[in-house]
Design a protein around this motif. Structure first.
Motif, PDB file in Angstrom:
ATOM      1  N   ALA A   4     -13.184  13.939  -6.792  1.00  0.00           N
ATOM      2  CA  ALA A   4     -12.352  13.311  -5.770  1.00  0.00           C
ATOM      3  C   ALA A   4     -12.378  11.801  -5.936  1.00  0.00           C
ATOM      4  N   LEU A   5     -11.303  11.180  -5.507  1.00  0.00           N
ATOM      5  CA  LEU A   5     -11.169   9.724  -5.602  1.00  0.00           C
ATOM      6  C   LEU A   5     -10.625   9.191  -4.282  1.00  0.00           C
ATOM      7  N   GLY A   6     -11.137   8.047  -3.882  1.00  0.00           N
ATOM      8  CA  GLY A   6     -10.643   7.412  -2.671  1.00  0.00           C
ATOM      9  C   GLY A   6     -10.779   5.905  -2.745  1.00  0.00           C
ATOM     10  N   PRO A   7     -10.063   5.197  -1.926  1.00  0.00           N
ATOM     11  CA  PRO A   7     -10.157   3.736  -1.941  1.00  0.00           C
ATOM     12  C   PRO A   7     -11.507   3.262  -1.410  1.00  0.00           C
ATOM     13  N   ALA A   8     -11.948   2.136  -1.889  1.00  0.00           N
ATOM     14  CA  ALA A   8     -13.196   1.556  -1.388  1.00  0.00           C
ATOM     15  C   ALA A   8     -13.020   1.214   0.083  1.00  0.00           C
ATOM     16  N   VAL A   9     -13.951   1.647   0.901  1.00  0.00           N
ATOM     17  CA  VAL A   9     -13.867   1.404   2.331  1.00  0.00           C
ATOM     18  C   VAL A   9     -13.968  -0.098   2.594  1.00  0.00           C
ATOM     19  N   LEU A  48     -12.904  10.331   3.304  1.00  0.00           N
ATOM     20  CA  LEU A  48     -12.655   9.046   2.650  1.00  0.00           C
ATOM     21  C   LEU A  48     -11.972   9.204   1.298  1.00  0.00           C
ATOM     22  N   TYR A  49     -11.762  10.440   0.881  1.00  0.00           N
ATOM     23  CA  TYR A  49     -11.175  10.708  -0.434  1.00  0.00           C
ATOM     24  C   TYR A  49      -9.776  11.292  -0.252  1.00  0.00           C
ATOM     25  N   ASN A  50      -8.806  10.738  -0.976  1.00  0.00           N
ATOM     26  CA  ASN A  50      -7.427  11.182  -0.776  1.00  0.00           C
ATOM     27  C   ASN A  50      -6.807  11.835  -2.001  1.00  0.00           C
ATOM     28  N   THR A  51      -7.540  11.917  -3.088  1.00  0.00           N
ATOM     29  CA  THR A  51      -7.035  12.577  -4.295  1.00  0.00           C
ATOM     30  C   THR A  51      -8.115  13.510  -4.810  1.00  0.00           C
TER      31      THR A  51
END
Length: 128
Positions: free
Chosen positions: A96-101, A114-117
């Motif tokens: 999974a991948l997500g933008p840095a908070v 926190l992960y959108n892909t």
């Protein structure tokens, strides 16, 4: 659009090792987190390990000391080295991948929200 491609799953005996890879393709922001989650039959999704773009890592208690997450930022690839595998590690593993908070390069979390892909998953089977 970002795509995650996983590889490296398979079947091993107790005590064996496997290395999972996850390559990210597309428009990938340099400030991001990548993680591994798993889903075993009859159980909920479990966060396994995650790494931030700055290299901070976190692990589930169940895998600490046995699994190691690493990354090659130049290749947008994250790895999960799994040693001393146990039957209870049997599951489908998802990258999974997500933008840095908050844009923080050293913040890392196993919160799946926190992960959108997500990748398509790879099966890991550990036999006793």
């Amino acid at each position: 659009q970002v795509q995650l491609v996983e590889s490296g799953g398979g079947s091993v005996q107790t005590g064996g090792s496997l290395r999972l890879s996850c390559a990210a393709f597309g428009d990938i922001h340099s400030m991001r987190c990548m993680g591994w989650f798993r889903h075993a039959p009859g159980k909920g999704r479990e966060g396994v390990a995650a790494i931030s773009s700055g290299g901070s890592t976190t692990y589930a208690d169940s895998v600490k000391g046995r699994f190691t997450i690493s990354q090659d930022n130049a290749k947008n690839t994250v790895y999960l080295q799994m040693n001393s595998l146990k039957p209870e590690d049997t599951a489908v593993y998802y990258c999974a991948l997500g933008p840095a908070v908050g844009g923080r390069p050293y913040y890392v979390s196993l919160d799946p929200r926190l992960y959108n892909t997500w990748g398509q998953g790879t099966q890991v089977t550990v036999s006793s």
